[in-house]
Design an enzyme around this catalytic site. Sequence first.
Site, PDB file in Angstrom:
ATOM      1  N   ASP A   5      -9.731  -4.026  -5.484  1.00  0.00           N
ATOM      2  CA  ASP A   5      -9.180  -3.255  -4.360  1.00  0.00           C
ATOM      3  C   ASP A   5     -10.127  -2.101  -4.032  1.00  0.00           C
ATOM      4  O   ASP A   5     -10.384  -1.244  -4.882  1.00  0.00           O
ATOM      5  CB  ASP A   5      -7.796  -2.713  -4.742  1.00  0.00           C
ATOM      6  CG  ASP A   5      -7.044  -2.112  -3.561  1.00  0.00           C
ATOM      7  OD1 ASP A   5      -7.663  -1.369  -2.768  1.00  0.00           O
ATOM      8  OD2 ASP A   5      -5.839  -2.368  -3.429  1.00  0.00           O
ATOM      9  N   SER A  16       0.836  -1.192   0.000  1.00  0.00           N
ATOM     10  CA  SER A  16       0.000   0.000   0.000  1.00  0.00           C
ATOM     11  C   SER A  16       0.881   1.257   0.000  1.00  0.00           C
ATOM     12  O   SER A  16       1.681   1.445  -0.914  1.00  0.00           O
ATOM     13  CB  SER A  16      -0.960  -0.039   1.189  1.00  0.00           C
ATOM     14  OG  SER A  16      -1.938   0.971   1.110  1.00  0.00           O
ATOM     15  N   HIS A  41      -7.596  -5.232  -0.714  1.00  0.00           N
ATOM     16  CA  HIS A  41      -6.447  -4.353  -0.517  1.00  0.00           C
ATOM     17  C   HIS A  41      -5.400  -5.053   0.346  1.00  0.00           C
ATOM     18  O   HIS A  41      -5.571  -5.178   1.568  1.00  0.00           O
ATOM     19  CB  HIS A  41      -6.875  -3.037   0.128  1.00  0.00           C
ATOM     20  CG  HIS A  41      -5.749  -2.051   0.275  1.00  0.00           C
ATOM     21  ND1 HIS A  41      -5.081  -1.537  -0.810  1.00  0.00           N
ATOM     22  CD2 HIS A  41      -5.163  -1.505   1.371  1.00  0.00           C
ATOM     23  CE1 HIS A  41      -4.141  -0.710  -0.394  1.00  0.00           C
ATOM     24  NE2 HIS A  41      -4.166  -0.681   0.923  1.00  0.00           N
TER      25      HIS A  41
END
Length: 353
Positions: A279, A153, A306
Site C-alpha cells: 500500500d 481507507s 491502496h
Amino acid sequence: MRPGLARTGYAPPAWLRSPHVQSLLASSPLRALQARRRLRQAPATHAQTLLEVEGGVRLQGVASVPVARTPRALALLLHGWEGSADSSYMRMTAAHLLRAGLVVFRLNFRDHGGTHHLNEGLFHSNRLDEVVAAARAVVARWPDLPLLVAGFSLGGNFALRLALRAPQAGLPLRHVAAVCPLLDPARTMDSMEIGPAVYMRYFERMWRRSLARKRALFPQAHGFDDAVLRLPMRALTDWMVRHATEFPDLDAYFDGYSVAGERLRALPVPADILMAADDPVIPLEDFHHIAAFPNVRLELTAHGSHCAFIEGASLDGYGERWVAARFLAALDGLDPAVESSDDSCGEYDHASA
C-alpha cells in the site's frame, strides 16, 4: 470468528503485482464502467436519500434494496477521502451484497459526492458524531435488520470508530469490515510525504478542488484566498485545523481520529481488516499489533496497493468480494473459508521481510 492473522485468498497474476498498475486500473474509466454495469445487473431498486440528523446536519446517500427476496441484513458502506457513494469500489461492493440479499446504504460524507451545498461547515476527519447519527437514521428505516458496516481507507477508519461507539449509540452492529483502513493519521502523513509524489499530488488536487467549491457556495463563511489553496498537504491540513475545527493543533487533530496503539483492543464487535503490504498510502506498521486484539482478524496480502486488489482483466476487485464474504460468514456464524495456498502466504512473508 478466530482473531489473528488470516491467510490470504488474493494472488494476482504477475502483470498486476505493481502497486502503481493496481492504483491506475482501480481509478480508471474502464473500471468505473464495469462498476456501473455490475450494479445495474444486481436485482435491486436504488433511491437517492437525504438524511437530516442532529445539529441540522444533512448527509446524502443511496439506499439500495434487493427485489423479490426478504433482506437478510443492512450494510452501511463508507467511502475513502475524496471518494463518494459512487466510487467504483462502493458500487461493486454494493452489487455483491445486493445479490446476497442485503439492503445496502452507500453514505456520502459531508462535502463528498457533490454534496458541498448541504452544510456550511467543512468536512474533516473528526466528524464522527454525524456519521454515527447517519447510521442511526439508516437503521431506523430498517429497524429489524442487523447492521453491518464496511469502509475503505478513511472510511475504514470511520467504520472502526463507529464500531467503538456502537453500544453507546444503540446501534445493532453485528460486524465490521475495513479495507486498507487508516490507523495512524500522523504516521500516514509522514509516509505520504516520503512516498511516491503522485499520490500526494492526487489528494492535494482533489482537496483543493473541494475547498474551492465550498468557498464558492459559502463565501461568507469561507473567505480564504488562493494562497491557502496552494499550500502543500501538511500546511493546508494545519490551516484547516486552526480555522475549521476546535482542535488546538495538528497533533491533537490527528490523535482525535487515530485508531492506532491500543484503541481497537476495546472493539465490542468482530472486525475483519484487509491490508496490502505494498500500500503506497497507508503504512504497514501497527497492523501486526492490532491482529493480536480479541475482536480483530487481519488478512495481509503481498499485493493490492491502496484499496485496489484488482484480480484480472475484468477489473473486478478482491476487496469488494472479500467484504461480501466476510459479511455472509458473520451472518451465518461461520469462519470464512481459507481460499489461499501456502505459497501465497509465503509470498507475503517474503515480501514483508
